[in-house]
Design a protein around this motif. Structure first.
Motif, mmCIF file in Angstrom:
data_model
loop_
_atom_site.group_PDB
_atom_site.id
_atom_site.type_symbol
_atom_site.label_atom_id
_atom_site.label_comp_id
_atom_site.label_asym_id
_atom_site.label_seq_id
_atom_site.Cartn_x
_atom_site.Cartn_y
_atom_site.Cartn_z
ATOM 1 N N GLY A 41 0.821 -1.206 0.000
ATOM 2 C CA GLY A 41 0.000 0.000 0.000
ATOM 3 C C GLY A 41 0.859 1.262 0.000
ATOM 4 O O GLY A 41 0.598 2.211 -0.744
ATOM 5 N N ALA A 42 1.900 1.265 0.832
ATOM 6 C CA ALA A 42 2.807 2.416 0.881
ATOM 7 C C ALA A 42 3.541 2.584 -0.443
ATOM 8 O O ALA A 42 3.722 3.709 -0.927
ATOM 9 C CB ALA A 42 3.801 2.251 2.033
ATOM 10 N N GLU A 44 2.460 1.625 -3.361
ATOM 11 C CA GLU A 44 1.489 2.067 -4.365
ATOM 12 C C GLU A 44 1.240 3.576 -4.225
ATOM 13 O O GLU A 44 1.229 4.301 -5.226
ATOM 14 C CB GLU A 44 0.194 1.276 -4.220
ATOM 15 N N ARG A 45 1.092 4.048 -3.001
ATOM 16 C CA ARG A 45 0.883 5.486 -2.772
ATOM 17 C C ARG A 45 2.093 6.307 -3.226
ATOM 18 O O ARG A 45 1.947 7.443 -3.680
ATOM 19 C CB ARG A 45 0.566 5.762 -1.304
#
Length: 113
Positions: A41-42, A44-45
């Motif tokens: 998630g990190a 991807e952000r």
């Protein structure tokens, strides 16, 4: 470089293997699925990876490098090579083999517990 060690491993794994299912990264990084999800998630952000539904497996997510992530890979490999040289450069080939075998034995013992 602005990435954590687990993120570096993901970058290099994806560079070596191309797009993979997220479950494959979970197997590669370890059994804690939530930690892998947080890491991805990190990433991807930060624009390093992109996740999309798999076209072949209905519930699977496909993870691939973005151009930004791919651009970090050469520097990441260089940093890892420098670290390896600093840590193990003074060892002979035989000593490196012995160390690798000992660490593998420790890992295997921990896996059995």
């Amino acid at each position: 470089m602005g990435v954590t060690p687990p993120q570096e491993l993901v970058l290099l794994y994806l560079e070596d293997h191309g797009p993979v299912q997220q479950s494959e990264l979970v197997r590669f990084l370890g059994p804690d699925r939530s930690t892998v999800s947080v890491t991805l998630g990190a990433m991807e952000r930060a624009g390093l990876i992109a996740r999309s539904p798999s076209e072949t497996h209905r519930r699977a997510m496909l993870v691939r490098l973005t151009a930004t992530g791919r651009d970090l890979c050469p520097r990441t490999r260089q940093v890892w090579a420098e670290l390896e040289d600093r840590a193990f450069g003074g060892l002979t080939t035989a000593q490196r083999g012995e160390l690798a075998a000992a660490l593998a034995a420790v890992r295997d013992a921990l896996d059995r517990k």
